[in-house]
Enzyme design. Structure first.
Site: not given
Length: 531
Positions: A469-470
């Site tokens: 989930h950058p």
């Protein structure tokens, strides 16, 4: 070639923009994608993430730099390199985050991004299987469905969590997020509903929309302080340019959008010069403010069969495949997780600060195959990490991957929250009816005392992984620590916006695909309103 709008990246947000901007036949739209078309059949089978993650034909296969917070380990960061982007190979989990996440964005000066502002966009995008209500919409492009598979071990986990004092919540995307329950998925009739399926497939034949795949963007073309076009290399390696008469929208993700800005000379001048790029516009925040969800994956051996056993023999695999082919049912419809929980590590907290992903199988990583024993997994992550990492250039060549410096577990709060999360997970495992189904605590080992803070933290540093989930490297805001304003316009550059998860000033409290699609919806409104 000329277009009104050039969209760089056909991922979760880029596909939305291509659909919405080309709805007016007077708008000429070009969509550039570095990957290919979504023709790999495993993309469209929900459980296909086992085959697509770490597959370089559809996955960028990024890896982080060695991270002190992980005892010097480098870890994988899969990112989609195909139409649909990461929505074509993610775990299919539909999670919006907390209402308070977006209200904080608005309180930080980002007008138009509060919960009351974004809820209509989530509903507009959605075709909710359960029907419409105050929180959900029907008739939108993105299908959101209930699970087509249940497994006793996940049911037992939910019951054990309730026995441990946590409430059941049938809709974590509704009035409140807190509680335990079952995930909803971005699937349609037992098949993946990626952003490409939802938004691109129905409109690919529009005469005013051109989709160019295998297009590796080199840089944004600038005329002074105005973005005028995009240089890219086509499938044969020939450099070409597209000129944008109105706007360019970067939707290349937290890694790609920051990298392209810096390769175009937009960023910290010292960093750009160190990497052989001539600075043209100072924006020191580009690449900074990076946040991600780090998960601790606890594995328990079981005294009854789990999915590990179901998929072990060729006969069972054939039976599972036949069930999917005939009925679009069974294990091949399974998302990355079945059960979930959004819980608080401290009773005084206003909202949950940890999330669970519970799977009726166990493996070292998706794509490596399941363990050779009966087991299930419950992973726990901190929802709002304080740690901030960055994306750094690794030279001037667009084909050279940038350096990913996540800086995990670099604050005391982050360390204590993940340790508390592991303790809560182990506590749930001791409650009925789950406890009777567990034969051995495999990871972490049973010998690790639940109250051993230092030992648990060291185990976390050695065993955690990203949930992929950058966010945050092109932060939305008004100050010097921001890259875009509340209209997603790059500060100081005309005709250039960013629309993807990189604009998040703070990561949302949950999985990021649904918010990415919402950002695409919001961006399309902003662009069309200005046009």
């Amino acid at each position: 070639m000329n277009a009104d709008f050039v969209i760089v990246g056909a991922g979760s947000a880029g596909c939305v923009l291509a659909n919405r901007l080309s709805a007016d036949p007077n708008n000429r739209v070009v969509l550039l994608e570095a990957g290919g078309r979504d023709t790999n059949p495993w993309i469209h089978i929900p459980v296909g993430y086992f085959k697509t993650m770490h597959n370089p034909s559809v996955d960028w296969c990024y890896r982080t730099e060695p991270d002190p917070g992980l005892n010097g380990r480098s870890i994988d960061w899969p990112r989609g390199k195909v139409l649909g982007g990461s929505s074509s190979l993610n775990g299919l989990l539909y999670v919006r985050g907390q209402q308070e996440d977006y209200d904080r964005w608005r309180q930080m000066g980002n007008t138009g991004w509060g919960w009351d502002d974004v809820l209509p966009l989530f509903k507009r995008a959605e075709d909710q299987e359960r029907g419409a209500d105050d929180y959900h919409g029907i008739g939108g492009p993105l299908s959101v469905s209930n699970m087509r598979i249940q497994r006793p071990i996940c049911d037992a986990w939910i019951a054990a969590a309730q026995s441990a004092g946590y409430p059941f919540n049938p809709d974590y995307n509704g009035a409140t997020q807190e509680g335990v329950g079952y995930f909803q998925l971005t699937t349609r009739n037992g098949r993946r509903c990626s952003s490409a399926v939802a938004y691109l497939k129905p409109i690919r034949d529009r005469e005013n929309l051109q989709i160019i795949t295998k297009a590796q963007v080199q840089r944004i073309l600038l005329d002074g302080k105005r973005a005028t076009g995009v240089a890219y290399r086509d499938a044969s390696g020939v450099e070409k340019t597209i000129h944008a008469d109105r706007e360019i929208i970067l939707s290349s993700g937290t890694i790609g959008s920051a990298q392209i800005l810096m390769l175009s000379g937009i960023g910290d001048p010292n960093h750009l010069k160190e990497n052989g790029v001539t600075p043209v516009h100072t924006l020191k925040a580009v690449g900074h403010n990076m946040q991600d969800h780090l998960q601790a994956r606890l594995v328990y051996k079981c005294n009854e069969p789990t999915l590990n056993d179901e998929v072990r023999s060729l006969f069972n695999q054939a039976r599972i495949a036949l069930k999917y082919a005939l009925f679009r049912a069974g294990p091949m419809t399974m998302a990355a997780s079945l059960a979930t929980g959004f819980l608080k590590t401290k009773t005084h907290l206003e909202t949950p600060d940890i999330q669970f992903h519970v799977q009726p199988w166990s493996a070292d990583s998706p794509g490596e195959g399941v363990h050779p024993f009966s087991a299930f997994t419950m992973s726990v992550c901190q929802l709002r990490p304080e740690s901030r990492g960055e994306i750094r250039l690794n030279g001037p060549d667009p084909l050279t991957y940038p350096k990913i410096v996540p800086n995990y577990l670099s604050t005391e709060t982050d360390c204590r929250t993940i340790v508390d999360g592991v303790k809560i997970a182990r506590t749930i495992a001791q409650h009925a009816p789950l406890a009777s189904k567990i034969s051995e605590e495999f990871r972490p080992p049973a010998a690790l005392c639940m109250d051993d803070y230092d030992g648990t933290l060291d185990w976390v540093r050695d065993n955690t992984a990203s949930i992929y989930h950058p966010t945050g490297t092109c932060k939305m805001g008004a100050g010097e620590d921001a890259v875009v304003d509340h209209k997603l316009k790059v500060h100081g550059i005309e005709g250039l916006r960013v629309a993807d998860c990189s604009i998040m000033p703070e990561i949302v409290s949950g999985n990021t695909n649904a918010p990415a699609i919402m950002i695409g919806e919001k961006a399309s409104d902003l662009v069309l309103n200005d046009a």
